[in-house]
Write an enzyme that holds these catalytic residues in place. Structure first.
Site, PDB file in Angstrom:
ATOM      1  CE1 TYR A 288      -2.982  -3.271   0.493  1.00  0.00           C
ATOM      2  CE2 TYR A 288      -3.434  -2.550   2.545  1.00  0.00           C
ATOM      3  CZ  TYR A 288      -3.759  -3.319   1.614  1.00  0.00           C
ATOM      4  OH  TYR A 288      -4.442  -4.445   1.658  1.00  0.00           O
TER       5      TYR A 288
ATOM      6  CG  LEU B 189     -21.738   0.114   0.278  1.00  0.00           C
ATOM      7  CD1 LEU B 189     -20.931   1.224   0.804  1.00  0.00           C
ATOM      8  CD2 LEU B 189     -23.226   0.311   0.420  1.00  0.00           C
TER       9      LEU B 189
ATOM     10  CB  SER C 101     -14.529   5.336   5.984  1.00  0.00           C
ATOM     11  OG  SER C 101     -15.004   6.482   5.555  1.00  0.00           O
TER      12      SER C 101
ATOM     13  NE  ARG D  61     -18.261   7.550   3.583  1.00  0.00           N
ATOM     14  CZ  ARG D  61     -18.569   8.585   2.578  1.00  0.00           C
ATOM     15  NH1 ARG D  61     -19.638   9.013   2.584  1.00  0.00           N
ATOM     16  NH2 ARG D  61     -17.462   9.060   1.907  1.00  0.00           N
TER      17      ARG D  61
ATOM     18  CG  ASN E 250     -17.921   1.982   8.201  1.00  0.00           C
ATOM     19  OD1 ASN E 250     -19.076   2.116   7.917  1.00  0.00           O
ATOM     20  ND2 ASN E 250     -16.862   2.488   7.102  1.00  0.00           N
TER      21      ASN E 250
HETATM   22  N1  LIG Z   1      -5.468  -8.799   1.106  1.00  0.00           N
HETATM   23  C1  LIG Z   1      -5.799  -7.936   0.179  1.00  0.00           C
HETATM   24  O1  LIG Z   1      -5.531  -8.449  -1.030  1.00  0.00           O
HETATM   25  C2  LIG Z   1      -6.629  -7.025   0.155  1.00  0.00           C
HETATM   26  C3  LIG Z   1      -7.582  -6.429  -1.034  1.00  0.00           C
HETATM   27  C4  LIG Z   1      -8.453  -5.224  -0.895  1.00  0.00           C
HETATM   28  C5  LIG Z   1      -8.547  -4.818   0.526  1.00  0.00           C
HETATM   29  N2  LIG Z   1      -7.860  -5.132   1.580  1.00  0.00           N
HETATM   30  C6  LIG Z   1      -7.826  -4.614   3.017  1.00  0.00           C
HETATM   31  O2  LIG Z   1      -9.333  -4.281   3.054  1.00  0.00           O
HETATM   32  C7  LIG Z   1      -9.695  -3.201   3.520  1.00  0.00           C
HETATM   33  C8  LIG Z   1     -10.902  -2.668   2.928  1.00  0.00           C
HETATM   34  O3  LIG Z   1     -11.126  -2.934   1.612  1.00  0.00           O
HETATM   35  P1  LIG Z   1     -11.279  -1.839   0.652  1.00  0.00           P
HETATM   36  O4  LIG Z   1     -10.473  -0.590   0.885  1.00  0.00           O
HETATM   37  O5  LIG Z   1     -10.942  -2.444  -0.632  1.00  0.00           O
HETATM   38  O6  LIG Z   1     -12.630  -1.399   0.811  1.00  0.00           O
HETATM   39  P2  LIG Z   1     -14.060  -1.212   1.670  1.00  0.00           P
HETATM   40  O7  LIG Z   1     -13.683  -0.883   3.038  1.00  0.00           O
HETATM   41  O8  LIG Z   1     -15.019  -2.307   1.380  1.00  0.00           O
HETATM   42  O9  LIG Z   1     -14.842   0.004   0.943  1.00  0.00           O
HETATM   43  C9  LIG Z   1     -14.284   1.253   0.869  1.00  0.00           C
HETATM   44  C10 LIG Z   1     -14.860   2.283   0.187  1.00  0.00           C
HETATM   45  O10 LIG Z   1     -16.126   2.441   0.483  1.00  0.00           O
HETATM   46  C11 LIG Z   1     -16.376   3.812   1.031  1.00  0.00           C
HETATM   47  N3  LIG Z   1     -17.002   3.732   2.438  1.00  0.00           N
HETATM   48  C12 LIG Z   1     -16.465   3.464   3.717  1.00  0.00           C
HETATM   49  N4  LIG Z   1     -17.317   3.374   4.345  1.00  0.00           N
HETATM   50  C13 LIG Z   1     -18.610   3.620   3.969  1.00  0.00           C
HETATM   51  C14 LIG Z   1     -20.136   4.005   4.436  1.00  0.00           C
HETATM   52  N5  LIG Z   1     -20.502   3.749   5.518  1.00  0.00           N
HETATM   53  N6  LIG Z   1     -20.979   4.305   3.587  1.00  0.00           N
HETATM   54  C15 LIG Z   1     -20.603   4.484   2.309  1.00  0.00           C
HETATM   55  N7  LIG Z   1     -19.522   4.328   1.807  1.00  0.00           N
HETATM   56  C16 LIG Z   1     -18.371   4.026   2.380  1.00  0.00           C
HETATM   57  C17 LIG Z   1     -15.125   4.498   1.318  1.00  0.00           C
HETATM   58  O11 LIG Z   1     -15.048   5.913   1.049  1.00  0.00           O
HETATM   59  P3  LIG Z   1     -14.756   6.949   1.952  1.00  0.00           P
HETATM   60  O12 LIG Z   1     -13.232   6.766   2.389  1.00  0.00           O
HETATM   61  O13 LIG Z   1     -14.972   8.215   1.323  1.00  0.00           O
HETATM   62  O14 LIG Z   1     -15.666   6.702   3.067  1.00  0.00           O
HETATM   63  C18 LIG Z   1     -14.388   3.658   0.107  1.00  0.00           C
HETATM   64  O15 LIG Z   1     -14.556   4.282  -1.229  1.00  0.00           O
HETATM   65  C19 LIG Z   1      -8.453  -2.405   2.558  1.00  0.00           C
HETATM   66  O16 LIG Z   1      -8.350  -0.921   2.942  1.00  0.00           O
HETATM   67  C20 LIG Z   1      -7.291  -3.211   3.005  1.00  0.00           C
HETATM   68  O17 LIG Z   1      -6.705  -3.025   4.398  1.00  0.00           O
HETATM   69  C21 LIG Z   1      -6.916  -6.309   1.430  1.00  0.00           C
END
Ligand SMILES: NC(=O)c1ccc[n+]([C@@H]2O[C@H](COP(=O)([O-])OP(=O)(O)OC[C@H]3O[C@@H](n4cnc5c(N)ncnc54)[C@H](OP(=O)(O)O)[C@@H]3O)[C@@H](O)[C@H]2O)c1
Length: 302
Positions: free
Chosen positions: A52, A205, A259, A264, A268
């Site tokens: 990251y 979403l 987020s 949010r 969350n």
């Molecule tokens: N091991 C792997 O290969 C892998 C892959 C992907 C992710 N990950 C880990 O998992 C974490 C989470 O996954 P992710 O970042 O892909 O996605 P996520 O947490 O599922 O979604 C994040 C997105 O949703 C928005 N969001 C967050 N809370 C919200 C709410 N309550 N209402 C509406 N929108 C909301 C955020 O925007 P805002 O910031 O504007 O709120 C952002 O655009 C990552 O950050 C990482 O640490 C690991």
């Protein structure tokens, strides 16, 4: 603020908080303040990765967050990930010695002396995959990682470890949400004592990763169906995001919402004042659409 959220056991001495704070796609400009705010909001698990490219600023956020919340390092769970290399992208797979060095470098960048969980980010090590796993077991023995696991491993990758007679991973971090439930892999992991950790819980979403340059393999149909959880969320007087995250923890998976928005961020982690009833859990169970979409092919940053 104190945090009393549930945990899931990874081994005899280590338990992972049910809600963690994800740090993928958080820029170095935002990371320090965001991680500090998350800890102050009650998050007790920070999920990061060398891939990251924000470990130093995440580490700075951890340091000031602990001080601001008045808690000690032992009260926070930190997950980090080995970038294993990927020969298919011209990026040589890491050897065992390089794996140990990479963990040390991550600890250094984050300003920590151990990780609560260290993962191999993806099964890209090819011929060196088992050597990398042996190195993680050594890191656990030396105390640099309290628990060890993998991410994005499928059943074949896990069987490879078992066939080699090595201890199995204590966790596998994978994309999990009602559209990607992976029932066969989850059953295999349950049989082998491997805890599931859910990433990208918020994929369904309509607003998920819509910004320019954010990789996703979401189909047009998925985008059109993006409000499918609205009605159910309204029944519990929660947001769609809370419903999706609650589905994860109620299924027994730690979740990692990211987020940057303070409301949010708070929302969350507020998942324990309601429960999805059996009928709705059964309905959500019928929504599986197969493989995930978060790891869009060719994106080397994850
Ligand atoms: N091991 C792997 O290969 C892998 C892959 C992907 C992710 N990950 C880990 O998992 C974490 C989470 O996954 P992710 O970042 O892909 O996605 P996520 O947490 O599922 O979604 C994040 C997105 O949703 C928005 N969001 C967050 N809370 C919200 C709410 N309550 N209402 C509406 N929108 C909301 C955020 O925007 P805002 O910031 O504007 O709120 C952002 O655009 C990552 O950050 C990482 O640490 C690991």
């Amino acid at each position: 603020m104190t945090s009393t959220q549930p945990t899931f056991a990874l081994n005899r001495d280590t338990a992972i908080p049910a809600v963690g704070f994800g740090t993928y796609l958080i820029s170095n400009d935002d990371a320090e303040a965001a991680i500090c705010a998350a800890i102050q909001a009650g998050y007790r698990h920070i999920d990061t990765a060398s891939g990251y490219r924000n470990e130093e600023t995440v580490g700075a956020g951890v340091e000031i967050g602990l001080a601001a919340a008045g808690i000690a390092r032992k009260d926070l769970f930190v997950t980090a990930k080995l970038w294993p290399g990927n020969p298919a992208w011209g990026d040589a797979a890491k050897t065992g010695a390089q794996t140990i060095a990479e963990c040390d470098a991550s600890l250094d960048r984050l300003g920590l002396d151990y990780f609560d969980l260290y993962l191999i980010h993806a099964p890209y090590g090819g011929d060196l995959r088992l050597e990398q796993w042996r190195a993680l077991l050594d890191l656990q023995k030396s105390g640099k990682a309290r628990s060890v696991g993998v991410s994005n491993f499928n059943k074949q990758h896990l069987e490879e470890i078992k066939d080699a007679g090595l201890s199995m991973p204590e966790a596998n971090q994978i994309e999990l949400h009602p559209w990607s439930q992976k029932p066969d892999l989850i059953a295999y992991m349950a049989d082998n004592g491997i805890a599931p950790i859910a990433y990208s819980s918020l994929v369904p979403l309509s607003t998920w990763r819509v910004e320019e340059g954010q990789a996703s393999a979401k189909t047009d149909q998925m985008k059109a169906d993006g409000t499918a959880f609205q009605e159910m969320a309204a029944k519990y007087n929660v947001s769609e995001a809370q419903l999706l995250l609650r589905w994860g923890v109620q299924s027994g998976y730690a979740v990692l919402p990211k987020s940057l928005n303070p409301d949010r961020m708070r929302q969350n982690i507020d998942l324990f004042s309601f429960a999805i009833d059996d009928a709705d859990m059964a309905q959500l169970g019928t929504m599986d659409r197969g493989d995930g979409v978060a790891w869009a092919s060719g994106d080397p940053s994850k």
